[in-house]
Design an enzyme around this catalytic site. Structure first.
Site, short mmCIF file in Angstrom:
data_model
loop_
_atom_site.label_atom_id
_atom_site.label_comp_id
_atom_site.label_asym_id
_atom_site.label_seq_id
_atom_site.Cartn_x
_atom_site.Cartn_y
_atom_site.Cartn_z
N THR A 1 -5.40 -1.85 -14.12
CA THR A 1 -4.79 -2.52 -15.26
C THR A 1 -3.57 -3.36 -14.87
OG1 THR A 1 -3.35 -0.62 -15.73
CG2 THR A 1 -5.52 -0.68 -16.81
N CYS B 1 3.57 3.27 -15.04
CA CYS B 1 3.90 4.22 -16.10
C CYS B 1 4.76 5.37 -15.57
CB CYS B 1 2.63 4.85 -16.69
SG CYS B 1 1.40 3.70 -17.30
N CYS C 1 3.32 9.57 -19.41
CA CYS C 1 2.71 8.58 -20.30
C CYS C 1 1.54 9.21 -21.08
CB CYS C 1 2.22 7.38 -19.52
SG CYS C 1 1.56 6.06 -20.57
N ARG D 1 -4.51 7.13 -21.69
CA ARG D 1 -5.64 7.74 -20.99
C ARG D 1 -5.40 7.69 -19.49
NH1 ARG D 1 -11.91 5.57 -21.50
NH2 ARG D 1 -12.85 7.10 -20.08
N ARG E 1 3.27 -4.35 -13.99
CA ARG E 1 4.01 -4.61 -15.21
C ARG E 1 4.31 -3.29 -15.91
NH1 ARG E 1 -0.62 -7.20 -15.57
NH2 ARG E 1 -1.24 -6.05 -17.45
N CYS F 1 4.46 -0.40 -18.64
CA CYS F 1 3.58 0.05 -19.72
C CYS F 1 4.27 -0.10 -21.07
CB CYS F 1 3.21 1.52 -19.47
SG CYS F 1 2.26 2.29 -20.80
N CYS G 1 4.73 3.99 -22.67
CA CYS G 1 5.77 4.93 -22.21
C CYS G 1 7.08 4.23 -21.85
CB CYS G 1 5.27 5.76 -21.03
SG CYS G 1 4.92 4.81 -19.53
#
Length: 354
Positions: A33, A37, A41, A44, A66, A68, A71
């Site tokens: 993705t 995180c 977090c 999923r 990048r 999240c 969280c």
């Protein structure tokens, strides 16, 4: 290194369990993705082969990930839990209210969840924090020269004796016993790790302690004796410099303090405190390493006592001393603060390396 990352299996297990013991110490970058995180977090969980592990937020960003949006890893850790923001905002609106569990329930919050969240992030419950906040209102009134009865009412106490008792428990003496026009003056300073009491004269800082430190009343009595009773409540111009430097420290804009200090200790103890100030922010030392630094390698126990006797927290960074095995050892301000401070100061080391 104290916070070297463990193996990937351990980290993945912590991620799946949302283990909050890694807060501020480890982050995960998800290659599928492109986001990173906290390990807590709620999103999923990714497959193990899609995880990369990092020891700082800066390392995540440098690797191209990048933050999240669930969280919020760039936000302070306490901000990740909405219940904390909700109650802090409520406390700010009603600082003198006598908060109880009934108030928490009426806000639709679970009292046990609130208790755990505040203990985890602040080392105290919300109700304990609210009591401190009430006393702060009274302290501020006294610092401005207001009478004790006005301070009592501003702090939300109906009973003068209850106010005197609560005040004495915090500072070791009742409000009426502090001197007027004193040579040393105690002031209240709010920080991200909780309120602190600073005692200054016109030119230097004599004490800086978290208000919930058990040794604070004793330390204040010693200062009062040293000043021959001339200890009052209020502030000098140097308090502005102290607050500015603390604000810059907590915001990550400065690692060193320039405010002038006055020590109260033996020559040996003062030598230990000076050695503490040579430890760079973002680094730690063991007691034995500190003893060797001052040329007294056989005096590890004495160095530990001097470290524990430090009355000027943060500026004389006794929190940077750890056990020989890398464990967090005793800290008067609480081990949770010690860990937070070491984690906070890692940013200075990252900036220096960059």
């Amino acid at each position: 290194m104290m916070f070297d990352l463990p193996d990937t299996d351990t980290l993945y297990t912590a991620l799946c369990a949302r283990d909050d013991s890694y807060e501020g110490r480890a982050w995960v970058g998800v290659t599928s993705t492109g986001i990173f995180c906290r390990l807590t977090c709620p999103a999923r969980k990714p497959l193990p082969e899609n995880c990369q592990w990092f020891g700082s937020v800066g390392a995540c960003i440098e690797a191209g990930f990048r933050p999240c949006k669930r969280c919020h890893p760039l936000a302070p850790m306490a901000k990740a839990e909405p219940v904390i923001d909700t109650l802090l905002a409520a406390l700010e609106k009603r600082p003198t209210h006598r908060w109880g569990e009934g108030d928490i329930l009426r806000m639709g919050l679970d009292a046990s969840t609130v208790r755990r969240a505040f203990k985890r992030h602040f080392g105290m419950t919300f109700l304990e924090m609210a009591r401190q906040r009430r006393l702060r209102e009274g302290f501020t009134t006294l610092a401005k020269g207001g009478p004790v009865i006005e301070a009592q009412l501003d702090a939300g106490f109906d009973s003068p004796s209850a106010f005197r008792t609560a005040f004495a428990k915090l500072l070791g003496q009742s409000p009426g016993t502090f001197a007027t026009n004193a040579l040393l003056r105690a002031d209240w300073i709010d920080t991200p790790l909780g309120p602190m009491v600073a005692v200054c004269d016109r030119q230097s800082v004599h004490l800086l302690e978290f208000v919930d430190r058990k040794a604070l009343p004793t330390s204040l009595k010693k200062l009062q004796a040293a000043a021959k009773g001339s200890l009052g409540i209020g502030r000098f111009d140097i308090n502005d410099q102290l607050e500015d430097e603390l604000r810059a420290f907590f915001s990550g804009n400065r690692a060193a303090f320039n405010v002038k200090l006055t020590y109260h200790g033996s020559p040996f103890t003062q030598g230990v405190w000076d050695a503490l100030r040579t430890i760079p922010a973002g680094e730690t030392r063991s007691y034995s390493e500190l003893a060797r630094t001052i040329g007294r390698p056989q005096s590890v126990r004495a160095v530990a006592r001097a470290n524990g006797a430090n009355q000027i927290a943060l500026i004389v960074p006794c929190h940077r001393v750890i056990g020989a095995d890398g464990s967090l050892t005793g800290y008067g301000g609480g081990l949770w603060r010690k860990q937070r401070l070491i984690e906070l100061e890692h940013r200075f080391k990252d900036q220096s390396a960059a």
